[in-house]
Design an enzyme around this catalytic site. Structure first.
Site, PDB file in Angstrom:
ATOM      1  N   PRO A  24     -12.428   2.600 -94.285  1.00  0.00           N
ATOM      2  CG  PRO A  24     -14.114   2.442 -95.918  1.00  0.00           C
ATOM      3  CD  PRO A  24     -12.617   2.464 -95.751  1.00  0.00           C
ATOM      4  CD1 TRP A  25     -17.572   2.010 -90.759  1.00  0.00           C
ATOM      5  CD2 TRP A  25     -18.838   0.370 -91.625  1.00  0.00           C
ATOM      6  NE1 TRP A  25     -18.777   2.572 -91.139  1.00  0.00           N
ATOM      7  CE2 TRP A  25     -19.583   1.577 -91.663  1.00  0.00           C
ATOM      8  CE3 TRP A  25     -19.452  -0.792 -92.106  1.00  0.00           C
ATOM      9  CZ2 TRP A  25     -20.869   1.659 -92.187  1.00  0.00           C
ATOM     10  CZ3 TRP A  25     -20.747  -0.709 -92.631  1.00  0.00           C
ATOM     11  CH2 TRP A  25     -21.427   0.503 -92.655  1.00  0.00           C
TER      12      TRP A  25
ATOM     13  CE  LYS B 179      -8.104   5.742 -88.407  1.00  0.00           C
ATOM     14  NZ  LYS B 179      -9.113   4.734 -87.971  1.00  0.00           N
ATOM     15  N   PRO B 180      -7.030   1.422 -90.255  1.00  0.00           N
ATOM     16  CG  PRO B 180      -6.842  -0.873 -90.447  1.00  0.00           C
ATOM     17  CD  PRO B 180      -6.170   0.330 -89.820  1.00  0.00           C
ATOM     18  CB  SER B 181     -13.097   1.572 -89.784  1.00  0.00           C
ATOM     19  OG  SER B 181     -14.146   1.869 -88.895  1.00  0.00           O
ATOM     20  CD  GLU B 182     -13.372   4.791 -85.651  1.00  0.00           C
ATOM     21  OE1 GLU B 182     -12.594   4.570 -86.595  1.00  0.00           O
ATOM     22  OE2 GLU B 182     -14.076   5.818 -85.578  1.00  0.00           O
TER      23      GLU B 182
ATOM     24  CD  GLU C 266     -19.263  14.946 -90.880  1.00  0.00           C
ATOM     25  OE1 GLU C 266     -20.029  13.973 -91.017  1.00  0.00           O
ATOM     26  OE2 GLU C 266     -19.041  15.507 -89.793  1.00  0.00           O
TER      27      GLU C 266
ATOM     28  CD  GLU D 246     -11.106   6.179-104.809  1.00  0.00           C
ATOM     29  OE1 GLU D 246     -12.277   6.028-105.206  1.00  0.00           O
ATOM     30  OE2 GLU D 246     -10.136   6.335-105.582  1.00  0.00           O
TER      31      GLU D 246
ATOM     32  CB  CYS E 205     -18.726   3.211-101.999  1.00  0.00           C
ATOM     33  SG  CYS E 205     -17.514   2.158-102.781  1.00  0.00           S
TER      34      CYS E 205
ATOM     35  CD  GLU F  91     -22.748   6.549 -98.888  1.00  0.00           C
ATOM     36  OE1 GLU F  91     -22.245   7.177 -97.934  1.00  0.00           O
ATOM     37  OE2 GLU F  91     -22.051   5.928 -99.719  1.00  0.00           O
TER      38      GLU F  91
END
Ligand code: NAD
Length: 471
Positions: free
Chosen positions: A132-133, A157-160, A210, A229, A263, A361
């Protein structure tokens, strides 16, 4: 052809960077190439792999400025970006030190006198990492480093939303010959992520529940392990005997670090009725002192909300709370300043479990406080959540705090502090409920989960004939 994706700058709101995801066919070819190269990587042996990782670390150190610059543009904040690089370096050092003990083959006798057991391990050939970012470097390398030491090839593959740090990182990987054939970072959004899941042998996913569910279902279809995670809604419980000064400082830090975009953020605070007034006055006084890191990076402690979508979610939760009767004591909304989205630390009371600010969240510097009368009541409130990531308990008595901690459905609980899980490398833990699935990503299993266990059962006494049908 893949469509270019324009990337927003979180401080200016301008779309000033573009990524071009690899076409599906190229990504499939790339995965196959990495998988083929993995055997050579494994054959280097652990010493060879450690040497390559230490070279990677040295190369990162020498290009630290460029990597920091890219991470700062990705996230809009400075101190946490520096911390991410420090973490990366210490993580390589730590894993290189620990790996030989964790990856040793063994041979020993068994319960059958004429059979020895040789226990060995075989790495999954190609590991996919999707991240995620909120901590772009940390969360894209936390699984990558142990997977590489285990002998796997890795595609990340990191977050866009935060892709700029990949360019300096890939340049560095290009200077380490042993790494460049077995490690790559790819640009792309969810579509690229979904293709990746279809082409690796194990997937490590960090992100929302999701998408985590979608990844888990795709992995199940292919019968590959998925380590998930996911999100959290961490409660902090402050008992009557707690040191209020300590609790307010720790909870404030646990809630607003990285502007609450973590998180393990404290997102719900339960305070004993008799100390409630004192607690929230002290918390508000401390929260007021924190400033936005605007107009310059060092103007204050609170960076921008990185993701525009998240800024809208925070505002939605605040609005929902206010409409249902909540009272805001400081902060209170995500506002646009200079094109970015910013939120002052926000303390709210008169909140309850009917509100999104307590149930969902939020991922912002928001501190909703609920009072409680009995220990039984507060345990029920803390466990009344879809999530079970971590928690915190504050009490003068360690025994009292531990007794409560044992009854909280969460994977790690800080006692008289908040958010310690983020700093602790030794503690093994498994997320509860919808906060995740699979072996612990910290502690020894962070490395051993990338290996399949294999046994050689060796007959040691040729004179011993167990075959009853020969007799
Ligand atoms: P997200 O789920 O929207 O995206 C995460 C990653 O998944 C991104 O790289 C995205 O491109 C990719 N993706 C999207 N659709 C996909 C698909 N169908 N298949 C494969 N990949 C896909 O999450 P986010 O908004 O980037 O991150 C915030 C979430 O991450 C929060 O819920 C936060 O709690 C969680 N998080 C968890 C931890 C942890 O350790 N438990 C750590 C940090 C963040």
């Amino acid at each position: 052809m893949s469509k270019p994706i324009e990337i927003r700058n979180p401080r200016t709101g301008k779309y000033d960077y573009v990524i071009i995801p690899p076409p599906e066919k190229l990504l499939v070819q790339q995965c196959n190439r990495l998988r083929r190269a993995q055997q050579n990587w494994f054959d280097l042996g652990l010493d060879g792999r450690i040497e390559a990782l230490l070279q990677w670390k040295d190369a990162i150190n020498s290009t630290r400025d460029k990597l920091t610059e890219a991470l700062v543009i990705d996230t809009g904040r400075l101190q946490e970006s520096k911390l991410e690089i420090d973490w990366f370096i210490s993580s390589i050092n730590r894993w290189c030190r620990l790996a030989s003990r964790l990856l040793q083959d063994t041979e020993k006798g068994t319960s059958i006198p004429f059979i020895n057991l040789q226990q060995t391990t075989v790495p999954y050939p190609l590991v996919g990492v999707i991240s995620p970012w909120n901590f772009p470097l940390l969360l894209s390398t936390i699984d990558t480093i142990p997977a590489l030491l285990a002998g796997c090839a890795v595609v990340v593959k990191p977050s866009e939303i935060t892709p700029r740090f990949m360019a300096p990182l890939m340049n560095v990987i290009g200077t380490v010959p042993k790494l460049r054939d077995i490690l790559t970072f790819i640009e792309g959004d969810g579509k690229t992520g979904a293709t990746l899941v279809e082409n690796v042998d194990l997937i490590c996913f960090t992100g929302s529940v999701e998408i985590g569910q979608q990844v888990a279902m795709a992995a199940a279809q292919r019968f590959i392990p998925a380590f998930l995670e996911l999100g959290g809604k961490d409660p902090a419980i402050v008992l009557e005997s707690a040191d209020i000064d300590l609790a307010t400082s720790a909870i404030l830090w646990g809630s607003v670090f990285n502007s609450g975009q973590s998180c393990h953020s404290i997102e719900r605070i339960y305070v004993a009725k008799d100390i409630f007034e004192d607690f929230y006055h002290k918390l508000v006084a401390k929260a007021y002192k924190l400033k936005l890191a605007y107009p310059t990076l060092d103007s204050g402690e609170i960076g921008p909300i990185i993701s525009e979508r998240q800024a809208a979610i925070i505002n939605e939760h605040l609005q929902d709370a206010v409409e249902k009767g909540a009272v805001i004591h400081c902060g209170g909304e995500v506002e646009e300043i200079g094109g970015g989205w910013w939120c002052h630390p926000t303390v709210i009371t008169e909140v309850n479990h009917e509100m999104k600010i307590i149930n969902e969240e939020t991922f912002g510097p928001i501190m909703p406080i609920v009072s409680f009368s009995t220990v039984k009541e507060v345990i029920e409130l803390a466990n009344d959540s879809f999530y079970g990531l971590s928690a915190a308990v504050f009490s003068e008595s360690r025994d009292e705090a531990l007794k409560i901690a044992r009854q909280i459905d969460a994977s790690a609980i800080s006692i008289n502090d908040a958010g310690l899980t983020a700093m602790m490398h030794e503690a093994e833990k498994n997320a509860f409920k919808f906060s995740g699935l699979g072996s612990s990503r910290i502690g020894a299993s962070a490395l051993t989960r990338f290996m399949r266990k294999k046994a050689f059962l060796i007959k040691t006494d040729d004179n011993y004939d167990p075959w009853w049908f020969n007799q």
